[in-house]
Design a protein around this motif. Structure first.
Motif, mmCIF file in Angstrom:
data_model
loop_
_atom_site.group_PDB
_atom_site.id
_atom_site.type_symbol
_atom_site.label_atom_id
_atom_site.label_comp_id
_atom_site.label_asym_id
_atom_site.label_seq_id
_atom_site.Cartn_x
_atom_site.Cartn_y
_atom_site.Cartn_z
ATOM 1 N N UNK A 112 5.006 33.226 -1.299
ATOM 2 C CA UNK A 112 4.167 32.401 -2.166
ATOM 3 C C UNK A 112 3.278 33.284 -3.030
ATOM 4 N N UNK A 113 2.936 32.788 -4.209
ATOM 5 C CA UNK A 113 2.040 33.486 -5.108
ATOM 6 C C UNK A 113 0.750 32.694 -5.256
ATOM 7 N N UNK A 114 -0.382 33.382 -5.244
ATOM 8 C CA UNK A 114 -1.668 32.713 -5.441
ATOM 9 C C UNK A 114 -1.668 32.034 -6.812
ATOM 10 N N UNK A 115 -2.053 30.752 -6.843
ATOM 11 C CA UNK A 115 -2.053 29.987 -8.082
ATOM 12 C C UNK A 115 -0.777 29.212 -8.323
ATOM 13 N N UNK A 116 0.271 29.505 -7.550
ATOM 14 C CA UNK A 116 1.542 28.788 -7.686
ATOM 15 C C UNK A 116 1.371 27.333 -7.230
ATOM 16 N N UNK A 117 2.047 26.435 -7.912
ATOM 17 C CA UNK A 117 1.992 25.024 -7.534
ATOM 18 C C UNK A 117 3.245 24.636 -6.770
ATOM 19 N N UNK A 118 3.061 23.966 -5.647
ATOM 20 C CA UNK A 118 4.185 23.469 -4.857
ATOM 21 C C UNK A 118 3.936 22.006 -4.507
ATOM 22 N N UNK A 119 4.984 21.331 -4.059
ATOM 23 C CA UNK A 119 4.867 19.938 -3.644
ATOM 24 C C UNK A 119 4.666 19.855 -2.145
ATOM 25 N N UNK A 120 3.805 18.933 -1.732
ATOM 26 C CA UNK A 120 3.635 18.624 -0.308
ATOM 27 C C UNK A 120 3.806 17.117 -0.154
ATOM 28 N N UNK A 121 4.409 16.661 0.950
ATOM 29 C CA UNK A 121 4.620 15.221 1.127
ATOM 30 C C UNK A 121 3.305 14.464 1.081
ATOM 31 N N UNK A 122 3.323 13.326 0.430
ATOM 32 C CA UNK A 122 2.119 12.509 0.326
ATOM 33 C C UNK A 122 1.991 11.670 1.576
ATOM 34 N N UNK A 123 0.909 11.864 2.301
ATOM 35 C CA UNK A 123 0.677 11.118 3.533
ATOM 36 C C UNK A 123 -0.714 10.520 3.478
ATOM 37 N N UNK A 124 -0.949 9.567 4.319
ATOM 38 C CA UNK A 124 -2.271 8.940 4.382
ATOM 39 C C UNK A 124 -2.684 8.759 5.828
ATOM 40 N N UNK A 125 -3.859 9.278 6.159
ATOM 41 C CA UNK A 125 -4.364 9.131 7.522
ATOM 42 C C UNK A 125 -5.295 7.928 7.633
ATOM 43 N N UNK A 126 -5.398 7.159 6.568
ATOM 44 C CA UNK A 126 -6.315 6.020 6.560
ATOM 45 C C UNK A 126 -5.823 4.923 7.499
ATOM 46 N N UNK A 127 -6.720 4.236 8.197
ATOM 47 C CA UNK A 127 -6.320 3.116 9.038
ATOM 48 C C UNK A 127 -5.752 1.990 8.180
ATOM 49 N N UNK A 128 -4.871 1.185 8.765
ATOM 50 C CA UNK A 128 -4.239 0.131 7.983
ATOM 51 C C UNK A 128 -3.867 -1.041 8.871
ATOM 52 N N UNK A 129 -3.550 -2.161 8.237
ATOM 53 C CA UNK A 129 -3.037 -3.332 8.927
ATOM 54 C C UNK A 129 -1.732 -3.743 8.255
ATOM 55 N N UNK A 130 -1.017 -4.654 8.879
ATOM 56 C CA UNK A 130 0.251 -5.121 8.332
ATOM 57 C C UNK A 130 0.114 -6.574 7.888
ATOM 58 N N UNK A 131 0.669 -6.889 6.722
ATOM 59 C CA UNK A 131 0.605 -8.237 6.166
ATOM 60 C C UNK A 131 2.021 -8.723 5.876
ATOM 61 N N UNK A 132 2.316 -9.965 6.213
ATOM 62 C CA UNK A 132 3.622 -10.558 5.946
ATOM 63 C C UNK A 132 3.536 -11.457 4.724
ATOM 64 N N UNK A 133 4.369 -11.180 3.735
ATOM 65 C CA UNK A 133 4.343 -11.919 2.471
ATOM 66 C C UNK A 133 4.757 -13.369 2.687
ATOM 67 N N UNK A 134 3.955 -14.297 2.101
ATOM 68 C CA UNK A 134 4.234 -15.721 2.199
ATOM 69 C C UNK A 134 4.622 -16.272 0.828
ATOM 70 N N UNK A 135 5.120 -17.486 0.804
ATOM 71 C CA UNK A 135 5.491 -18.141 -0.450
ATOM 72 C C UNK A 135 4.286 -18.222 -1.375
ATOM 73 N N UNK A 136 4.476 -17.822 -2.627
ATOM 74 C CA UNK A 136 3.407 -17.875 -3.615
ATOM 75 C C UNK A 136 2.558 -16.623 -3.697
#
Length: 393
Positions: A112-136
């Motif tokens: 690696x070179x200092x200043x080089x740009x690379x990709x890292x997987x986008x992850x989220x450690x934020x808490x979350x809930x699950x929602x089920x889509x309803x009609x409308x």
């Protein structure tokens, strides 16, 4: 004995880490450049920023050639290498593995070179809930009910379309709250539930020469939306006579403060369908009242737009004080009788489709809740200007 024991311990830990951490996303794929392809329209089709396409494919310019193989990386973030960084440390800091980093960056060397740009997987450690889509259900309504932004739901679920299916599971990320208990990142919603957009699915029979791209452009919808509702991949071969489902978006008119102002319409739910790719619109600068014509030539997260003629370019330049600029100005975008509150910068950049307008590249027009290309985030300056154009500020 010390070295042997330490090596065994590291081996076990590394093995467990490799088993438990996610591998690259199934959305990663390789493609061949076709006639007419540019990095800009490929970025739009695959919902990947141009910068990330260039990093993953080690490109130093925007130039690509017919037949060239390109790797489409999964949802990622750009990381700039710092002094002391090594591949295993970056992998550990971003909760991923070295093989994943090597693959999404298409690397064969660990150096690696200092200043080089690379990709890292986008992850989220934020808490979350699950929602089920309803009609409308629509995204803005779900976001409002859960006190989060549309953007956060799109990112958490890696959505490439606003189309939802009854029974679909959505991750609802939790937001940080202020001291008074209110969400710190408020979501904008229409004032009256009767004004919400709705979708009607219609049938379309494939004719000779059709591709998912040409069909989506002809019907004014994102190609990713067409692929999703028909359960097709980007490389799917269409058959003449094949019947496809085409979503038709109905956007009811909403009230405005006065004739001077524009409708305050969400980009993902409404504005992108009223102002689709290849549509021509009249843009009026809110402060000076001067108008010019433009064409939306590309853009997924907001409108990438070009002046229609050199005369329109001259008016734009005059409005911005005699030169092109990244400074934000509130504007009204008028298309097919609808006047929409928006915000614009005039600086030409990146790809262009109109070559005889004395404007090299395109400029950005933002609408309510539209996102920047570079980081898929809402731009606060644009959003403030949009409020001025809508009369809500």
């Amino acid at each position: 004995m010390f070295y042997t024991t330490r090596w065994k311990r590291l081996t076990i830990q590394t093995t467990l880490l490799a088993l438990l951490l996610p591998t690259t996303s199934a959305f990663a794929q390789s493609i061949s450049v076709s006639s007419g392809d540019t990095l800009g329209n490929l970025a739009y089709r695959y919902q990947v920023p141009v910068e990330q396409l260039k990093i993953a494919n080690h490109l130093s310019s925007d130039m690509i050639i017919l037949g060239q193989k390109l790797y489409i990386p999964p949802l990622s973030e750009v990381y700039t290498v710092k002094s002391g960084d090594v591949m295993w440390k970056i992998a550990a800091d971003h909760q991923t593995t070295i093989p994943v980093l090597m693959e999404i960056n298409q690397r064969t060397s660990y150096d690696l070179l200092v200043g080089e740009k690379i990709l890292v997987p986008k992850t989220s450690a934020s808490p979350s809930t699950t929602y089920t889509v309803k009609k409308g259900d629509v995204l803005w309504k779900i976001a409002s009910q859960n006190s989060v932004t549309i953007q956060s739901i799109v990112e958490a679920n890696k959505l490439s379309s606003t189309e939802l299916m009854i029974g679909q599971k959505l991750i609802i990320p939790q937001t940080n709250s202020t001291s008074d208990g209110q969400a710190s990142d408020a979501v904008e919603t229409p004032a009256d539930d009767s004004t919400k957009p709705w979708v009607e699915n219609k049938s379309y029979k494939v004719v000779k020469g059709d591709t998912p791209w040409t069909i989506s452009i002809a019907h004014g919808i994102p190609m990713t939306e067409l692929l999703q509702v028909n359960k097709l991949s980007e490389n799917a071969e269409l058959q003449i006579g094949q019947t496809l489902v085409v979503p038709v978006h109905h956007i009811p008119k909403t009230s405005v403060k006065s004739a001077k102002y524009g409708e305050y319409l969400d980009w993902f739910e409404a504005s992108q369908y009223l102002f689709p790719i290849n549509a021509v619109a009249t843009v009026t600068d809110f402060e000076t009242g001067k108008s010019f014509q433009v064409k939306r030539t590309i853009g997924a997260s907001h409108s990438d737009t070009e002046p229609l003629t050199s005369a329109d370019t001259a008016i734009i330049k005059e409005i911005w004080g005699g030169d092109f600029s990244w400074s934000v100005r509130p504007v009204i975008v008028e298309v097919d009788g609808r006047r929409i509150a928006a915000s614009m910068t005039s600086m030409p950049h990146s790809i262009e489709y109109i070559t005889d307008n004395n404007f090299t590249g395109h400029f950005d027009i933002h609408f309510l809740n539209s996102l920047r290309h570079k980081d898929n985030a809402i731009d606060p300056d644009h959003q403030e200007a949009i409020k001025i154009a809508a009369g809500v500020k």
